[in-house]
Design a protein around this motif. Structure first.
Motif, PDB file in Angstrom:
ATOM      1  N   SER A 260      -1.766  -5.811  10.496  1.00 48.68           N
ATOM      2  CA  SER A 260      -2.687  -7.303   9.282  1.00 48.68           C
ATOM      3  C   SER A 260      -3.558  -8.054   9.519  1.00 48.68           C
ATOM      4  N   VAL A 261      -4.169  -8.346   8.509  1.00 48.89           N
ATOM      5  CA  VAL A 261      -6.013  -9.087   8.717  1.00 48.89           C
ATOM      6  C   VAL A 261      -5.486 -10.111   8.309  1.00 48.89           C
ATOM      7  N   GLN A 262      -6.536 -11.372   8.936  1.00 45.52           N
ATOM      8  CA  GLN A 262      -6.166 -13.199   8.587  1.00 45.52           C
ATOM      9  C   GLN A 262      -7.500 -13.004   9.107  1.00 45.52           C
TER      10      GLN A 262
ATOM     11  N   ARG B  40     -11.754 -12.531  -0.118  1.00 46.04           N
ATOM     12  CA  ARG B  40     -12.324 -11.821  -0.816  1.00 46.04           C
ATOM     13  C   ARG B  40     -12.145 -10.769  -0.128  1.00 46.04           C
ATOM     14  N   LEU B  41     -13.063 -10.732   1.357  1.00 43.98           N
ATOM     15  CA  LEU B  41     -12.774  -9.417   1.794  1.00 43.98           C
ATOM     16  C   LEU B  41     -11.012  -9.221   2.524  1.00 43.98           C
TER      17      LEU B  41
ATOM     18  N   ALA C 187      -6.579  -5.798   2.949  1.00 40.80           N
ATOM     19  CA  ALA C 187      -5.224  -5.717   2.379  1.00 40.80           C
ATOM     20  C   ALA C 187      -4.724  -4.555   1.280  1.00 40.80           C
ATOM     21  N   GLY C 188      -5.017  -5.357  -0.072  1.00 45.71           N
ATOM     22  CA  GLY C 188      -5.194  -4.875  -0.566  1.00 45.71           C
ATOM     23  C   GLY C 188      -5.573  -2.812  -0.835  1.00 45.71           C
ATOM     24  N   GLN C 189      -6.152  -2.526   0.048  1.00 47.43           N
ATOM     25  CA  GLN C 189      -6.370  -0.901   0.046  1.00 47.43           C
ATOM     26  C   GLN C 189      -5.720  -0.811   0.535  1.00 47.43           C
ATOM     27  N   LEU C 190      -5.890  -0.568   2.326  1.00 46.63           N
ATOM     28  CA  LEU C 190      -5.114  -0.721   3.386  1.00 46.63           C
ATOM     29  C   LEU C 190      -3.578  -0.902   3.341  1.00 46.63           C
ATOM     30  N   GLY C 191      -2.844  -1.799   2.707  1.00 50.71           N
ATOM     31  CA  GLY C 191      -1.914  -1.669   2.226  1.00 50.71           C
ATOM     32  C   GLY C 191      -1.356  -2.251   4.395  1.00 50.71           C
TER      33      GLY C 191
END
Length: 178
Positions: free
Chosen positions: A96-98, A150-151, A156-160
């Motif tokens: 995940s990304v946060q 945005r980052l 999240a979108g490009q790397l799933g």
């Protein structure tokens, strides 16, 4: 199937603190030049300013490349003497990304990749927090920087990866070494 370009991440902090460091250097030089009895104080001010400015320049040279095609997260930075250093992690170890605000005298908006186990995180970039007020009459509070948002969404979108969103104010946890 389209190949996505790697995402290059760099911190977007302002150099206002670098100006303060430079001001300390100039103040120290002027103080020592005009009055020799303050020479020790001038050396301390100038030295602290120089070390602080040096640290800001080194931190500004840090880049993180997220490459989905290669399955790698690569951190490129320089040492204190500008020798290049690089470290890579497999992209599959992150889930995940946060984003959150690290509170302090100068709050910072951090964007991080979090491992799948959730125990550690890898700092990607630092941003100035946005000041958000619910109305004209309310006091502003620290909010997520639009570039950080945005980052986070792009990663999240490009790397799933799971987008954990903006978590508000909090302290950082265990960090992976870069």
């Amino acid at each position: 199937m389209t190949l996505l370009n790697p995402i290059l991440v760099k911190s977007q902090l302002s150099f206002s603190s670098a100006y303060l460091s430079f001001g300390m250097i100039v103040f120290g030089l002027l103080l020592g030049f005009f009055d020799t009895k303050y020479l020790f104080v001038s050396v301390v001010f100038g030295g602290f300013g120089l070390i602080s400015l040096w640290g800001k320049v080194i931190a500004h040279r840090r880049e993180v490349t997220l490459d989905a095609a290669a399955g790698q997260v690569t951190i490129s930075r320089v040492s204190a003497f500008f020798r290049p250093k690089q470290r890579s992690y497999p992209l599959e170890m992150f889930g995940s990304v946060q984003s959150y605000i690290l509170q302090g005298k100068f709050p910072i908006n951090r964007v991080e990749l979090v491992t799948k186990t959730g125990g550690e995180a890898l700092m990607l970039a630092l941003f100035e927090p946005a000041n958000v007020a619910s109305s004209f009459f309310s006091l502003p509070r620290e909010g997520e920087n639009k570039l950080a948002e945005r980052l986070r969404q792009e990663i999240a979108g490009q790397l799933g990866l799971l987008d954990r969103g903006f978590l508000g104010n909090r302290m950082f946890g265990a960090q992976l070494k870069d």
